[in-house]
Design a protein around this motif. Structure first.
Motif, short mmCIF file in Angstrom:
data_model
loop_
_atom_site.label_atom_id
_atom_site.label_comp_id
_atom_site.label_asym_id
_atom_site.label_seq_id
_atom_site.Cartn_x
_atom_site.Cartn_y
_atom_site.Cartn_z
N UNK A 48 0.85 -1.19 0.00
CA UNK A 48 0.00 0.00 0.00
C UNK A 48 0.88 1.25 0.00
N UNK A 49 0.53 2.19 -0.86
CA UNK A 49 1.28 3.46 -0.90
C UNK A 49 0.42 4.55 -1.51
N UNK A 50 0.61 5.74 -1.01
CA UNK A 50 0.08 6.95 -1.61
C UNK A 50 1.14 8.04 -1.44
N UNK A 51 1.20 9.01 -2.35
CA UNK A 51 2.25 10.05 -2.25
C UNK A 51 2.16 10.88 -0.97
N UNK A 52 1.03 10.81 -0.29
CA UNK A 52 0.87 11.54 0.97
C UNK A 52 1.80 11.00 2.06
N UNK A 53 2.13 9.71 1.98
CA UNK A 53 2.91 9.07 3.05
C UNK A 53 4.25 8.59 2.52
N UNK A 54 5.16 8.36 3.43
CA UNK A 54 6.43 7.70 3.11
C UNK A 54 6.65 6.59 4.12
N UNK A 55 7.06 5.42 3.65
CA UNK A 55 7.27 4.27 4.53
C UNK A 55 8.69 4.28 5.09
N UNK A 56 8.80 3.99 6.38
CA UNK A 56 10.09 3.83 7.05
C UNK A 56 10.20 2.37 7.50
N UNK A 57 11.22 1.68 7.04
CA UNK A 57 11.43 0.28 7.43
C UNK A 57 12.22 0.28 8.74
N UNK A 131 -1.26 -7.68 -0.43
CA UNK A 131 -0.72 -6.54 -1.16
C UNK A 131 -1.62 -6.10 -2.30
N UNK A 132 -1.50 -4.84 -2.65
CA UNK A 132 -2.29 -4.27 -3.75
C UNK A 132 -1.70 -4.61 -5.11
N UNK A 133 -0.37 -4.65 -5.17
CA UNK A 133 0.31 -4.96 -6.42
C UNK A 133 1.13 -6.21 -6.24
N UNK A 134 1.67 -6.72 -7.35
CA UNK A 134 2.52 -7.91 -7.29
C UNK A 134 3.74 -7.62 -6.43
N UNK A 135 4.18 -8.63 -5.68
CA UNK A 135 5.33 -8.49 -4.80
C UNK A 135 6.53 -9.15 -5.45
N UNK A 145 5.47 -13.39 -1.59
CA UNK A 145 4.13 -13.57 -1.04
C UNK A 145 4.09 -12.95 0.36
N UNK A 146 3.06 -12.15 0.60
CA UNK A 146 2.94 -11.40 1.85
C UNK A 146 1.78 -11.94 2.67
#
Length: 248
Positions: A48-57, A131-135, A145-146
């Protein structure tokens, strides 16, 4: 932001190829022993992603022993035809990941979309759905696979083990996530000294990486609600301004 923005998941696959850039020059690709921050961020953004957010691992737990397998590959040459190369893949991988999202402060134009509960709910729902898209695990031929998990649950392959993997690529800072003034409008590669402690890799935040190199100039992509971004209504099945639209 509170802890509500955290997601935890397990990603696994038969093969993975987190390419060491030093092995690219001769065409014989070889994988790092562990995933890079950028690869895990890409997997998380595929969930999942949108330009509003940024993911931190935040953390990665290695669940299976690190094993490699070499395969003969016939990649397509830029000049036409095929070539013969040997790629060294990681074999039978599984990782537990903990990550959280933060607002992308470079996206002031999307501040109206900063609804933490909404993004958190959608992200968790996408984890449950795989997931929304292929991993992909580093390369397109490495399907991943998630599934949801509780981070730290179960026995990891390196519990109680401390290892150093030396200097390796951490990731790439793109213009829309640049935090340093000198990197605005640039694409920057980051490196770090990767360490495993008690079987878990604790990643540095992107701004904490001291080894950095600017690659080239790059342009910040613009998002316009109603044109290439839903903006005000991002829930599945939602519509914009009362009119159902598809921006996929």
């Amino acid at each position: 932001m509170e802890k509500q923005n955290i997601i935890e998941y397990c990603v696994s696959g038969r093969y993975a190829l987190f390419t060491d850039p030093l092995s690219k020059t001769g065409g014989e690709k070889c994988s790092y022993q562990i995933p890079t921050y950028q690869a895990l961020k890409g997997i998380t953004e595929s969930i999942y992603w949108k330009p509003t957010i940024t993911w931190i691992i935040d953390e990665c737990c290695i669940m299976n022993q690190i094993r490699t397998e070499s395969k003969g590959i016939r990649p397509i040459k830029y000049s036409g035809g095929n070539d013969l190369s040997y790629y060294t893949y990681l074999h039978e991988v599984a990782y537990q990941i903990r990550a959280h999202f933060e607002w992308n402060e470079n996206r002031k134009d999307l501040s109206h979309d900063r609804n933490e509960n909404k993004h958190y709910d959608i992200a968790n729902r996408m984890v449950e759905r795989g997931g929304r898209r292929d991993i992909f695990l580093g390369a397109r031929e490495c399907q991943g696979y998630v599934e949801p998990c509780d981070f730290g649950e179960g026995k990891g392959a390196y519990d109680g083990t401390n290892l150093s993997f030396g200097i390796m690529v951490h990731g790439i800072t793109y213009p829309d996530e640049a935090d340093r003034e000198e990197e605005k409008g640039k694409m920057t590669v980051r490196l770090w000294n990767a360490q495993m402690k008690d079987g878990i890799i604790h990643f540095l935040r992107p701004e904490q990486c001291e080894i950095r190199h600017i690659l080239r100039n790059a342009r910040l992509k613009e998002f316009e609600p109603g044109k290439n971004f839903r903006g005000l209504q991002e829930f599945e099945g939602g519509d914009l301004f009362g009119v159902a639209q598809d921006f996929s």
